[in-house]
Design a protein around this motif. Structure first.
Motif, PDB file in Angstrom:
ATOM      1  N   THR A  60       2.724  -5.681  -8.964  1.00 49.84           N
ATOM      2  CA  THR A  60       2.228  -4.021  -9.101  1.00 49.84           C
ATOM      3  C   THR A  60       0.765  -4.229  -8.239  1.00 49.84           C
ATOM      4  O   THR A  60      -0.123  -4.827  -8.578  1.00 49.84           O
ATOM      5  N   PRO A  61       0.886  -3.372  -7.287  1.00 48.73           N
ATOM      6  CA  PRO A  61      -0.235  -3.030  -6.432  1.00 48.73           C
ATOM      7  C   PRO A  61      -1.370  -2.545  -7.134  1.00 48.73           C
ATOM      8  O   PRO A  61      -1.322  -1.674  -7.984  1.00 48.73           O
ATOM      9  N   MET A  62      -2.579  -2.937  -6.815  1.00 46.76           N
ATOM     10  CA  MET A  62      -3.866  -2.398  -7.495  1.00 46.76           C
ATOM     11  C   MET A  62      -4.273  -1.331  -6.335  1.00 46.76           C
ATOM     12  O   MET A  62      -3.981  -1.456  -5.446  1.00 46.76           O
ATOM     13  N   GLU A  63      -5.449  -0.686  -7.049  1.00 47.68           N
ATOM     14  CA  GLU A  63      -6.081   0.204  -6.173  1.00 47.68           C
ATOM     15  C   GLU A  63      -6.633  -0.286  -4.947  1.00 47.68           C
ATOM     16  O   GLU A  63      -6.633   0.348  -3.855  1.00 47.68           O
TER      17      GLU A  63
ATOM     18  N   LEU B   9      -3.532  -6.987  -6.357  1.00 48.27           N
ATOM     19  CA  LEU B   9      -2.198  -6.873  -7.043  1.00 48.27           C
ATOM     20  C   LEU B   9      -2.149  -7.616  -8.326  1.00 48.27           C
ATOM     21  O   LEU B   9      -3.047  -8.353  -8.634  1.00 48.27           O
ATOM     22  N   HIS B  10      -1.157  -7.450  -9.025  1.00 46.16           N
ATOM     23  CA  HIS B  10      -1.018  -8.289 -10.321  1.00 46.16           C
ATOM     24  C   HIS B  10       0.609  -8.619 -10.183  1.00 46.16           C
ATOM     25  O   HIS B  10       1.391  -7.924  -9.907  1.00 46.16           O
ATOM     26  N   PHE B  11       0.512 -10.033 -10.181  1.00 46.90           N
ATOM     27  CA  PHE B  11       1.798 -10.748 -10.123  1.00 46.90           C
ATOM     28  C   PHE B  11       2.441 -11.207 -11.569  1.00 46.90           C
ATOM     29  O   PHE B  11       1.577 -12.149 -11.999  1.00 46.90           O
ATOM     30  N   ASP B  12       3.307 -10.629 -11.887  1.00 42.84           N
ATOM     31  CA  ASP B  12       3.912 -11.131 -13.264  1.00 42.84           C
ATOM     32  C   ASP B  12       5.056 -12.313 -12.802  1.00 42.84           C
ATOM     33  O   ASP B  12       5.987 -12.082 -12.281  1.00 42.84           O
ATOM     34  N   THR B  13       4.498 -13.518 -13.093  1.00 40.33           N
ATOM     35  CA  THR B  13       5.238 -14.659 -12.514  1.00 40.33           C
ATOM     36  C   THR B  13       6.291 -14.695 -13.608  1.00 40.33           C
ATOM     37  O   THR B  13       7.570 -15.576 -13.196  1.00 40.33           O
TER      38      THR B  13
ATOM     39  N   ALA C 274       0.948  -1.374   0.050  1.00 41.22           N
ATOM     40  CA  ALA C 274       0.049   0.030   0.001  1.00 41.22           C
ATOM     41  C   ALA C 274       0.910   1.212   0.035  1.00 41.22           C
ATOM     42  O   ALA C 274       0.603   2.390  -0.480  1.00 41.22           O
ATOM     43  N   THR C 275       1.912   0.891   0.473  1.00 46.71           N
ATOM     44  CA  THR C 275       2.872   2.371   0.413  1.00 46.71           C
ATOM     45  C   THR C 275       3.817   2.271  -0.768  1.00 46.71           C
ATOM     46  O   THR C 275       4.649   3.173  -0.889  1.00 46.71           O
ATOM     47  N   ALA C 276       3.845   1.493  -1.442  1.00 51.88           N
ATOM     48  CA  ALA C 276       4.908   1.163  -2.498  1.00 51.88           C
ATOM     49  C   ALA C 276       4.433   2.182  -3.665  1.00 51.88           C
ATOM     50  O   ALA C 276       3.309   2.331  -3.986  1.00 51.88           O
TER      51      ALA C 276
ATOM     52  N   GLU D 176      -4.071 -11.769  -5.815  1.00 52.15           N
ATOM     53  CA  GLU D 176      -4.371 -11.331  -7.094  1.00 52.15           C
ATOM     54  C   GLU D 176      -5.938 -11.724  -7.406  1.00 52.15           C
ATOM     55  O   GLU D 176      -6.241 -10.896  -8.086  1.00 52.15           O
ATOM     56  N   ASP D 177      -6.268 -12.894  -6.814  1.00 52.71           N
ATOM     57  CA  ASP D 177      -7.470 -13.191  -6.966  1.00 52.71           C
ATOM     58  C   ASP D 177      -8.637 -12.198  -6.350  1.00 52.71           C
ATOM     59  O   ASP D 177      -9.701 -11.905  -6.864  1.00 52.71           O
ATOM     60  N   ALA D 178      -8.267 -11.484  -5.417  1.00 50.65           N
ATOM     61  CA  ALA D 178      -9.047 -10.700  -4.604  1.00 50.65           C
ATOM     62  C   ALA D 178      -8.782  -9.080  -5.288  1.00 50.65           C
ATOM     63  O   ALA D 178      -9.047  -8.155  -4.809  1.00 50.65           O
ATOM     64  N   ASP D 179      -7.995  -8.977  -6.335  1.00 52.92           N
ATOM     65  CA  ASP D 179      -7.720  -7.789  -7.086  1.00 52.92           C
ATOM     66  C   ASP D 179      -6.965  -6.904  -6.369  1.00 52.92           C
ATOM     67  O   ASP D 179      -7.124  -5.554  -6.338  1.00 52.92           O
TER      68      ASP D 179
END
Length: 121
Positions: free
Chosen positions: A100-103, A90-94, A40-42, A85-88
């Motif tokens: 990448t944190p999401m809103e 973040l996005h995890f680039d495997t 959240a602080t990133a 990621e399932d809970a929206d």
């Protein structure tokens, strides 16, 4: 009984997802809670190694062994990050092991304020 609008539901239940139990599942684990607060602080995308280093440091100050880091990375890769990621959150680039944190991560962090972190699970 009045029905709630989508905006009201988001305000009352900020981690609302298609499966309501997933919201609780995300925040009932100490490692995920620490990760939510950190992300959240990133400012931008962070590496999985950076996130895991932070979580291990916060959770287990006495035992920052190589084995502890290895196990934490495996657990984040296969359990924690997919759930988040399932809970929206973040996005995890495997491929690049970046997050990448999401809103919604901000809402999750606010949900944690005032609550004690759950014990390690």
């Amino acid at each position: 009984m009045a029905t709630q609008t989508s905006d009201e539901a988001d305000r009352l239940y900020p981690l609302h997802v298609s499966d309501p139990s997933l919201s609780l599942e995300i925040l009932k684990n100490e490692s995920r809670c620490i990760a939510v607060e950190y992300l959240a602080t990133a400012e931008d995308t962070v590496s999985m190694s950076e996130l895991v280093d932070h979580v291990v440091e916060k959770k287990d100050e006495q035992s920052e062994s190589e084995d502890t880091h290895r196990r934490a990375k495996v657990r984040f890769h296969h359990v924690h990050l997919p759930k988040m990621e399932d809970a929206d959150l973040l996005h995890f680039d495997t491929d690049h092991h970046t997050i990448t944190p999401m809103e919604r991560i901000q809402q999750a962090a606010l949900s944690l304020k005032g609550f004690a972190l759950p014990s390690a699970q």
